[in-house]
Design a protein around this motif. Structure first.
Motif, PDB file in Angstrom:
ATOM      1  N   VAL A 175       1.596   6.420  -6.748  1.00  0.00           N
ATOM      2  CA  VAL A 175       2.565   5.470  -6.476  1.00  0.00           C
ATOM      3  C   VAL A 175       3.971   5.863  -6.130  1.00  0.00           C
ATOM      4  CG1 VAL A 175       3.495   3.002  -6.965  1.00  0.00           C
ATOM      5  CG2 VAL A 175       1.344   4.070  -7.747  1.00  0.00           C
ATOM      6  N   ASP A 176       4.289   6.518  -4.873  1.00  0.00           N
ATOM      7  CA  ASP A 176       5.726   6.990  -4.535  1.00  0.00           C
ATOM      8  C   ASP A 176       6.219   6.448  -3.374  1.00  0.00           C
ATOM      9  OD1 ASP A 176       3.832   8.030  -2.582  1.00  0.00           O
ATOM     10  OD2 ASP A 176       3.722  10.339  -3.350  1.00  0.00           O
ATOM     11  N   GLY A 177       7.328   7.124  -2.919  1.00  0.00           N
ATOM     12  CA  GLY A 177       8.012   6.192  -1.671  1.00  0.00           C
ATOM     13  C   GLY A 177       7.136   6.340  -0.528  1.00  0.00           C
ATOM     14  N   PRO A 178       6.254   7.389   0.013  1.00  0.00           N
ATOM     15  CA  PRO A 178       5.586   7.212   1.177  1.00  0.00           C
ATOM     16  C   PRO A 178       4.442   6.130   1.002  1.00  0.00           C
ATOM     17  CG  PRO A 178       5.843   9.490   0.668  1.00  0.00           C
ATOM     18  CD  PRO A 178       6.589   8.722  -0.412  1.00  0.00           C
ATOM     19  N   ALA A 179       4.016   6.106  -0.321  1.00  0.00           N
ATOM     20  CA  ALA A 179       2.814   5.318  -0.620  1.00  0.00           C
ATOM     21  C   ALA A 179       3.041   3.737  -0.627  1.00  0.00           C
ATOM     22  CB  ALA A 179       2.105   5.430  -1.877  1.00  0.00           C
ATOM     23  N   LEU A 180       4.264   3.482  -0.809  1.00  0.00           N
ATOM     24  CA  LEU A 180       4.870   2.027  -0.853  1.00  0.00           C
ATOM     25  C   LEU A 180       5.320   1.636   0.568  1.00  0.00           C
ATOM     26  CD1 LEU A 180       6.814   2.027  -4.327  1.00  0.00           C
ATOM     27  CD2 LEU A 180       4.724   1.156  -3.976  1.00  0.00           C
ATOM     28  N   PHE A 181       6.101   2.644   1.180  1.00  0.00           N
ATOM     29  CA  PHE A 181       6.411   2.582   2.645  1.00  0.00           C
ATOM     30  C   PHE A 181       4.937   1.934   3.340  1.00  0.00           C
ATOM     31  CE2 PHE A 181       7.481   3.110   6.787  1.00  0.00           C
ATOM     32  CZ  PHE A 181       8.731   2.806   6.695  1.00  0.00           C
ATOM     33  N   THR A 182       3.821   2.846   3.036  1.00  0.00           N
ATOM     34  CA  THR A 182       2.698   2.591   3.802  1.00  0.00           C
ATOM     35  C   THR A 182       1.865   1.229   3.535  1.00  0.00           C
ATOM     36  OG1 THR A 182       2.523   5.034   3.939  1.00  0.00           O
ATOM     37  CG2 THR A 182       0.372   3.510   4.403  1.00  0.00           C
ATOM     38  N   TRP A 183       2.105   1.268   2.274  1.00  0.00           N
ATOM     39  CA  TRP A 183       1.611  -0.155   1.827  1.00  0.00           C
ATOM     40  C   TRP A 183       2.356  -1.714   2.637  1.00  0.00           C
ATOM     41  CZ3 TRP A 183       0.923   0.242  -4.350  1.00  0.00           C
ATOM     42  CH2 TRP A 183       0.003   1.110  -4.646  1.00  0.00           C
ATOM     43  N   ILE A 184       3.556  -1.561   2.457  1.00  0.00           N
ATOM     44  CA  ILE A 184       4.257  -2.686   2.985  1.00  0.00           C
ATOM     45  C   ILE A 184       3.947  -2.694   4.646  1.00  0.00           C
ATOM     46  CG2 ILE A 184       6.426  -1.510   3.550  1.00  0.00           C
ATOM     47  CD1 ILE A 184       5.951  -4.877   2.072  1.00  0.00           C
ATOM     48  N   THR A 185       3.802  -1.516   5.257  1.00  0.00           N
ATOM     49  CA  THR A 185       3.592  -1.473   6.711  1.00  0.00           C
ATOM     50  C   THR A 185       2.137  -2.094   6.960  1.00  0.00           C
ATOM     51  OG1 THR A 185       5.017   0.256   6.902  1.00  0.00           O
ATOM     52  CG2 THR A 185       3.549  -0.058   8.754  1.00  0.00           C
ATOM     53  N   LEU A 186       1.280  -1.441   6.181  1.00  0.00           N
ATOM     54  CA  LEU A 186      -0.248  -1.988   6.258  1.00  0.00           C
ATOM     55  C   LEU A 186      -0.203  -3.453   5.996  1.00  0.00           C
ATOM     56  CD1 LEU A 186      -2.123   0.807   4.504  1.00  0.00           C
ATOM     57  CD2 LEU A 186      -2.243   0.241   7.010  1.00  0.00           C
ATOM     58  N   LEU A 187       0.070  -4.022   5.075  1.00  0.00           N
ATOM     59  CA  LEU A 187       0.132  -5.355   4.791  1.00  0.00           C
ATOM     60  C   LEU A 187       0.883  -6.402   5.889  1.00  0.00           C
ATOM     61  CD1 LEU A 187       1.083  -5.091   0.926  1.00  0.00           C
ATOM     62  CD2 LEU A 187      -1.044  -5.761   1.955  1.00  0.00           C
ATOM     63  N   ALA A 188       1.980  -5.892   6.215  1.00  0.00           N
ATOM     64  CA  ALA A 188       2.532  -6.681   7.361  1.00  0.00           C
ATOM     65  C   ALA A 188       1.826  -6.714   8.675  1.00  0.00           C
ATOM     66  CB  ALA A 188       4.041  -5.816   7.858  1.00  0.00           C
ATOM     67  N   LEU A 189       1.220  -5.529   9.123  1.00  0.00           N
ATOM     68  CA  LEU A 189       0.479  -5.641  10.336  1.00  0.00           C
ATOM     69  C   LEU A 189      -0.977  -5.988  10.145  1.00  0.00           C
ATOM     70  CD1 LEU A 189       1.041  -1.721  11.313  1.00  0.00           C
ATOM     71  CD2 LEU A 189       1.894  -3.977  12.546  1.00  0.00           C
ATOM     72  N   THR A 190      -1.250  -6.426   8.825  1.00  0.00           N
ATOM     73  CA  THR A 190      -2.722  -6.798   8.613  1.00  0.00           C
ATOM     74  C   THR A 190      -2.410  -8.480   8.684  1.00  0.00           C
ATOM     75  OG1 THR A 190      -3.509  -5.170   7.421  1.00  0.00           O
ATOM     76  CG2 THR A 190      -4.657  -7.208   7.023  1.00  0.00           C
ATOM     77  N   VAL A 191      -1.366  -9.107   8.196  1.00  0.00           N
ATOM     78  CA  VAL A 191      -1.037 -10.321   8.409  1.00  0.00           C
ATOM     79  C   VAL A 191      -1.145 -11.004   9.818  1.00  0.00           C
ATOM     80  CG1 VAL A 191       0.973 -12.160   8.258  1.00  0.00           C
ATOM     81  CG2 VAL A 191       0.306 -10.577   6.125  1.00  0.00           C
ATOM     82  N   ILE A 192      -0.541 -10.127  10.766  1.00  0.00           N
ATOM     83  CA  ILE A 192      -0.561 -10.257  12.156  1.00  0.00           C
ATOM     84  C   ILE A 192      -1.972 -10.316  12.597  1.00  0.00           C
ATOM     85  CG2 ILE A 192       0.178  -9.553  14.361  1.00  0.00           C
ATOM     86  CD1 ILE A 192       2.598  -8.073  13.300  1.00  0.00           C
ATOM     87  N   SER A 193      -2.797  -9.246  12.071  1.00  0.00           N
ATOM     88  CA  SER A 193      -4.204  -9.169  12.624  1.00  0.00           C
ATOM     89  C   SER A 193      -4.837 -10.482  12.098  1.00  0.00           C
ATOM     90  CB  SER A 193      -4.782  -8.080  12.123  1.00  0.00           C
ATOM     91  OG  SER A 193      -4.106  -6.941  12.583  1.00  0.00           O
ATOM     92  N   VAL A 194      -4.851 -10.889  11.034  1.00  0.00           N
ATOM     93  CA  VAL A 194      -5.604 -11.888  10.414  1.00  0.00           C
ATOM     94  C   VAL A 194      -5.228 -13.004  11.226  1.00  0.00           C
ATOM     95  CG1 VAL A 194      -5.501 -13.459   8.693  1.00  0.00           C
ATOM     96  CG2 VAL A 194      -5.881 -10.993   8.022  1.00  0.00           C
ATOM     97  N   LEU A 195      -3.820 -13.310  11.746  1.00  0.00           N
ATOM     98  CA  LEU A 195      -3.598 -14.441  12.480  1.00  0.00           C
ATOM     99  C   LEU A 195      -4.613 -14.316  13.848  1.00  0.00           C
ATOM    100  CD1 LEU A 195       0.135 -14.585  12.194  1.00  0.00           C
ATOM    101  CD2 LEU A 195      -1.449 -16.188  11.150  1.00  0.00           C
TER     102      LEU A 195
END
Length: 527
Positions: free
Chosen positions: A81-101
Motif C-alpha cells: 500500500v504505497d503511493g503508486p498503488a494508491l494512485f493506481t487504485w483511484i485511477t482504476l476506480l474512476a475509470l470503472t465508474v465511467i465504464s459501468v455507466l
C-alpha cells in the motif's frame, strides 16, 4: 503432530489500509447474491446501484489513505500500500465508474443494453430471438466488472509473485466472459473471447513457470526477498534469466506489447464496445504498474540483463503499432493498434529507469511519475473515444468500418468534433492530455539515458499522427453518402461518460500540474 495453541501466531491484516480492496470484493459478492435472489425486473437497477456505491465508497477510502500518505507492506508482506498503488487504485476506480455507466446504457439500441440476453443461446436461434423480444439481459456483467477491477487493484499492489498470479487470474477470468457477451455480431464476440482465453492461458502458464524458476533461485516469492537474493547469492544466472524472461512474457502479454500483441485487435473488435473501452484503459493501467513493480522492486539488481530485451520490445511495439494502424479499415481495430503504439511509448519511460535517488536531479520527472500521468491521460481519452463509437449505428448495430464514418462531421458535428479531439490527444497535439503525457514519458526516458528510444518514439508519433488525421479528414472533408449511418441519441450514462472523458482530456492538457504533482508525490515503489 498438532501445534500447541500457544505457538500459533495470528496473521496481522491491516484492514484499514486494505479497505478499498475489501469493499470492491464485498460489493462483487453482494452483486452475485442479488443476481441469485432478486426478481429479474429489479436486477438492473439494483446491480447498477451496488456497483456504483461500491466503487464510490472504495474511491473515498482510497483518497483518505492518499491524504494520510500511507506507505506500508500489508497482509504479511503480500500487498504494498504505497503511493503508486494508491494512485493506481483511484485511477482504476474512476475509470470503472465511467465504464459501468456505459454498461448500463440502454437508449442507443432500442431499450437494450450492449450485452446478449442469453449467453448460452445459439446465435440466430429461436431462444436468442425470444430473449431479445423480451428484453432479457445479463446483469451479471456488473459483479463481473467489480471482480475484474478488484483483481486489477490487487495486481497493481502485489508484493508477492503468488499474489500477483492470483490477482492476474481474478481480473482475467471475468474479462474472458465479458468479451463474449456482445448482443450484436455474437459469433465475432465469442471468437474474441475464445482467442483471449486461450492466449491468456498460455501467457499465464509462462508467468507461472517464471515464478517457479525465481522461487527456485531465491527460495521466496516476496519481491523484496528476490531482490535481496539477487544481491547476495552467487550462481544460478541461467535460472534467473529464464525466470525473468518467462515473467516478462506473461506481463507484456497483458500490456499488449509486440510480439505478444496478436490478441489485441481481434479482442478489441469482437468484444462489446463498452467492454473494449474498459479493457483498453483499465487493463493497461494495472498491467503496466504490475510490470514496473516486479522489474523495479524484485529484478532491479539485474537491470543490465533485462534492459536490452525491453529496449527491443519497446521499439518493436512503437513501430508495429504505428505502421500497422495505417492499414486498418475498422475504427475499433485502428484504436487497438493505437493502444499497442501507446504501450510502446510507455515502455520508453519504463526502460529509462529514471528514479528518484538514482542520479536523477531534483525536480526531474521520474519514470514512475511519467507512466502514472500517461495512464490517466490515456485512460480517460480511450473510454471517451469508445463511448462515441457506440453511437454511430446502422441496421446491423455499430457502424465501425471507416468508410461508414465518411462525412460524419456534416451529420453530427458535435460527435465528430469530440472524437477528433480525442484522436488529436492520442496523436500528442499540444494543449491536449496526450501531449503532456508524451512529453512526460519522453522526458523520463531521456533523463534515464534512453535517448535512442525517444528518437524512435518521436518518429513513431509522427507516423501515428497520420492515421489519426486521416480519420479527421474522412469525417469533415468527405461527402456524406446516401446510406450514411445514424447517430444515436445517447442516454445520460453515455453522455456522462463522454463528458468526463472530454473534461479530463482538456484539463490534463491545459492544467497538468496538479496531477503531475500528485504522481510525483506518489513517489517510488516501496521495498
Amino acid at each position: 503432530m498438532s501445534t500447541p495453541l500457544a505457538d500459533f501466531v495470528a496473521p496481522k491484516i491491516e484492514y484499514t489500509e486494505l479497505a478499498p480492496l475489501l469493499v470492491i470484493f464485498g460489493a462483487a459478492c453482494v452483486g452475485v447474491l442479488a443476481e441469485a435472489f432478486l426478481p429479474r425486473a429489479m436486477r438492473h437497477v439494483v446491480q447498477l446501484a451496488i456497483a456504483l456505491v461500491g466503487l464510490v465508497v472504495a474511491a473515498v477510502l482510497t483518497m483518505l489513505l492518499m491524504v494520510d500518505d500511507k506507505k506500508l507492506v500489508a497482509a504479511q508482506g503480500a500487498i504494498s500500500v504505497d503511493g503508486p498503488a494508491l494512485f493506481t487504485w483511484i485511477t482504476l476506480l474512476a475509470l470503472t465508474v465511467i465504464s459501468v455507466l456505459l454498461f448500463a446504457e440502454r437508449s442507443v439500441d432500442g431499450g437494450l443494453s450492449a450485452f446478449a440476453g442469453q449467453a448460452a443461446a445459439v446465435p440466430g436461434s429461436e431462444a436468442e430471438r425470444q430473449g431479445t423480444a423480451l428484453k432479457v439481459e445479463h446483469t451479471e456483467v456488473f459483479p463481473l466488472t467489480l471482480f475484474a477491477v478488484g483483481g486489477m487493484m490487487l495486481f497493481a499492489s502485489a508484493n508477492d509473485l503468488l499474489v500477483l498470479f492470483v490477482a492476474l487470474e481474478v481480473f482475467s477470468l471475468p474479462l474472458y466472459l465479458l468479451c463474449g457477451l456482445a448482443r450484436r455480431r455474437r459469433l465475432i464476440s465469442q471468437e474474441a473471447a475464445m482467442k483471449y482465453f486461450l492466449l491468456g492461458a498460455f501467457a499465464s502458464a509462462f508467468l507461472l513457470y517464471g515464478i517457479a524458476l525465481l522461487y527456485g533461485f531465491a527460495g521466496t516469492m516476496s519481491l523484496p526477498g528476490i531482490s535481496d537474493a539477487l544481491s547476495t547469492k552467487t550462481g544460478g544466472d541461467a535460472m534467473v534469466l529464464a525466470g525473468t524472461g518467462l515473467i516478462g512474457v506473461g506481463l507484456l502479454f497483458k500490456v499488449g506489447a509486440v510480439p505478444f500483441h496478436s490478441w489485441t485487435p481481434d479482442v478489441y473488435q469482437g468484444a462489446p464496445t463498452p467492454v473494449t473501452g474498459f479493457m483498453a484503459a483499465c487493463t493497461k493501467i494495472a498491467a503496466f504498474i504490475g510490470l514496473m513493480r516486479v522489474f523495479y522492486v524484485a529484478l532491479g539488481g539485474t537491470r543490465w540483463d533485462w534492459a536490452p530485451m525491453m529496449w527491443i520490445v519497446a521499439i518493436l511495439t512503437m513501430v508495429v503499432g504505428s505502421i500497422v494502424a495505417l492499414t486498418q479499415t475498422d475504427v475499433k481495430r485502428m484504436l487497438a493498434y493505437s493502444s499497442i503504439a501507446h504501450a510502446g511509448f510507455l515502455l520508453t519511460a519504463f526502460v529509462g529507469l529514471a528514479q528518484s535517488g538514482s542520479g536523477v536531479r531534483s525536480g526531474a520527472i521520474t519514470s514512475t511519475q511519467a507512466v502514472l500521468f500517461y495512464l490517466v491521460a490515456y485512460g480517460f481519452s480511450t473510454i471517451g473515444a469508445f463511448a462515441l463509437v457506440t453511437l454511430v449505428r446502422d441496421a446491423g448495430g455499430e457502424a465501425t468500418h471507416l468508410s461508414r464514418w465518411a462525412g460524419l462531421g456534416k451529420k453530427s458535428p458535435l460527435l465528430a468534433g469530440i472524437f477528433a479531439f480525442f484522436l488529436l490527444s492520442f496523436a500528442g497535439i499540444p494543449l491536449t492530455a496526450g501531449f503532456t503525457g508524451k512529453w512526460a514519458v519522453f522526458s523520463a526516458a531521456w533523463t534515464g539515458g534512453a535517448w535512442p528510444l525517444v528518437v524512435v518514439a518521436v518518429l513513431s508519433s509522427l507516423v501515428a499522427a497520420f492515421f489519426y488525421v486521416r480519420v479527421i479528414v474522412l469525417m469533415f472533408f468527405s461527402d456524406l453518402p446516401a446510406d450514411a449511418p445514424d447517430v444515436a441519441l445517447p442516454g445520460w450514462q453515455t453522455t456522462t461518460a463522454v463528458a468526463l472523458g472530454l473534461a479530463a482530456t482538456v484539463v490534463l492538457g491545459l492544467v497538468p500540474g496538479p496531477v503531475l504533482d500528485l504522481a510525483a508525490r506518489a513517489g517510488e515503489f516501496i521495498r
